[in-house]
Design an enzyme around this catalytic site. Structure first.
Site, short mmCIF file in Angstrom:
data_model
loop_
_atom_site.label_atom_id
_atom_site.label_comp_id
_atom_site.label_asym_id
_atom_site.label_seq_id
_atom_site.Cartn_x
_atom_site.Cartn_y
_atom_site.Cartn_z
N LYS A 201 0.57 -1.06 -0.37
CA LYS A 201 -0.04 0.40 -0.11
C LYS A 201 0.98 1.41 0.05
O LYS A 201 -0.18 2.23 -0.76
CB LYS A 201 -1.28 0.22 1.00
CG LYS A 201 -1.98 -1.10 1.42
CD LYS A 201 -3.42 -0.60 0.59
CE LYS A 201 -4.77 -1.10 0.60
NZ LYS A 201 -4.25 -2.48 0.40
N SER B 248 -8.84 -0.11 7.20
CA SER B 248 -8.97 -0.08 8.59
C SER B 248 -8.13 -0.79 8.48
O SER B 248 -7.29 -1.54 10.00
CB SER B 248 -10.08 -1.18 9.25
OG SER B 248 -10.39 -2.33 7.94
N GLY C 261 -16.35 -13.91 0.48
CA GLY C 261 -16.40 -12.61 -0.04
C GLY C 261 -16.16 -12.44 -1.62
O GLY C 261 -15.17 -11.86 -1.55
N ASP D 267 -17.72 -10.89 -4.20
CA ASP D 267 -18.32 -10.08 -5.20
C ASP D 267 -17.59 -9.78 -6.12
O ASP D 267 -18.31 -9.60 -7.02
CB ASP D 267 -17.85 -8.51 -4.05
CG ASP D 267 -17.24 -8.78 -3.89
OD1 ASP D 267 -16.49 -9.00 -2.68
OD2 ASP D 267 -16.77 -7.32 -4.09
N SER E 1 0.95 -9.86 -0.74
CA SER E 1 0.70 -8.65 -0.74
C SER E 1 0.97 -8.12 0.92
O SER E 1 1.35 -6.25 0.55
CB SER E 1 -0.71 -7.88 -0.86
OG SER E 1 -1.77 -9.35 -0.34
N GLU F 60 -10.08 -14.09 -3.88
CA GLU F 60 -10.94 -13.48 -3.36
C GLU F 60 -11.25 -14.58 -2.42
O GLU F 60 -11.30 -16.30 -2.27
CB GLU F 60 -12.25 -13.54 -4.06
CG GLU F 60 -12.02 -11.64 -4.89
CD GLU F 60 -13.42 -11.98 -5.27
OE1 GLU F 60 -14.15 -10.13 -4.67
OE2 GLU F 60 -13.97 -12.25 -5.60
#
Ligand SMILES: *Cc1c(COP(=O)(O)O)cnc(C)c1O
Length: 324
Positions: free
Chosen positions: A57, A82, A212, A214, A308, A208
């Site tokens: 990030k 978060s 979850g 989606d 990651s 994923e």
């Protein structure tokens, strides 16, 4: 809004990479005889768990802040997260000598809250059951004239995140597959753009958590599907939907989406400790677990895996080691 017009291009990742050269760490690419034997493929792990702050990030945050004009920058930046994006924005803002506010769920891990404050941000807590974090952030934009830098739905964030995959391709040359975890889709979108520069034939596979999925459903349906907040140990991928900008890139450049269970993630975490001496957080295990799941035939292929992040509470490490 025309998303194609604001979505970053493959060359934006090159530009971000140039900027981040002496700012982000060039993380190692590791191989593992055990992983290769298990998959009968050649697997290359890009270790962003060893990036500054323990996740990719920092790349997007650092690049996105650098793109603000000086007068806007001075008022500071605000974000909602978060997780690892929070610390990344806080550190990148501190390095630029500007203030930052992070809107964070009051149920977020204490470790991540404390780390975000230590990086120099003011943390504003909200209740996910009664409040909308984007609205809380929008209010701060209004009252304090700060600039919003969201975690994934932003062209400069996407370009910055793509630099990890770019470095991987620079090191390995063209690959047959690249597996990337999917939360809001910033990392996979940037990675897919990176591949367009250096390995355009590479198939990009998103992974994923099973509960979850989606992104998988959105990918298959061709439109963004929103789900209730999924309960998974992969907290970095517990997003409710893909961002529209990442999705516009995913539709064009991603080849498939698969899922793995929380148990597969814990086993993968143990595998990283045993065979690569790496601490990887559950979300960071998604792509590797996707490779190991056997859902995609990889025999004889050259396969990249984005690892990651590595920010995990010690109890979770303990629970993966005590699996029988
Ligand atoms: C944020 C994050 C992700 C998901 O990235 P998106 O850009 O939201 O898809 C995956 N792994 C880790 C460790 C993260 O911090």
């Amino acid at each position: 809004m025309n998303l194609e017009a604001i979505a970053p291009s493959p060359s934006a990742v090159l530009k971000a990479s140039e900027f981040l050269k002496n700012r982000a760490l060039r993380t190692p690419v590791l191989t593992s005889p055990s992983a290769n034997a298990l998959t009968q493929a050649e697997i290359f792990f890009k270790c962003e768990n060893l990036q500054k702050l323990g996740a990719f990030k920092y790349r997007g945050a650092c690049f996105a802040i650098s793109r603000l004009s000086e007068d806007v920058k001075g008022n500071g930046v605000v974000t909602f997260s978060s997780g690892n994006h929070a610390q990344a924005i806080a550190l990148a803002a501190s390095e630029n000598g500007i203030p930052s506010v992070v809107v964070m769920s009051k149920s977020a891990s204490k470790l991540k809250m404390e780390a975000t404050r230590n990086c120099g941000a003011e943390v504003v807590l909200y209740d996910p059951l009664t409040e909308d974090r984007e609205q809380v952030a929008a209010q701060i934009v209004q009252t304090r004239k700060m600039t919003l830098i969201p975690p994934y739905n932003h062209p400069d964030i996407i370009a910055g995140q793509g630099t990890a995959a770019l470095e991987l391709f620079q090191e390995t040359g063209a690959l047959d597959y690249l597996f990337v975890c999917v939360g809001g889709g910033g990392l996979i979108a940037g990675s897919a753009l990176a591949a367009q520069n250096l390995s355009p034939q590479c198939k990009i596979i998103g992974v994923e958590p099973e509960v979850g999925n989606d992104g998988q459903r959105s990918f298959e349906k061709g439109e963004i599907i929103k789900i209730p907040i999924p309960k998974t140990i992969a907290d970095g991928a517990s997003t409710q939907s893909l961002g529209p900008i990442p999705f516009s890139i995913i539709k064009s450049y991603v080849n498939g989406m698969i899922t793995v269970t929380d148990l597969e993630l814990l086993k993968q975490m143990r595998f990283f400790i045993q065979h690569l001496k790496l601490i990887v957080e559950p979300t960071g295990c998604l792509a590797a677990a996707g490779v190991m799941s056997g859902k995609i035939a990889l025999k004889g292929k050259r396969v990249g895996v984005i690892v990651s992040g590595g920010n995990v509470d010690p109890e979770v490490i303990a629970s993966c080691l005590s699996l029988t």
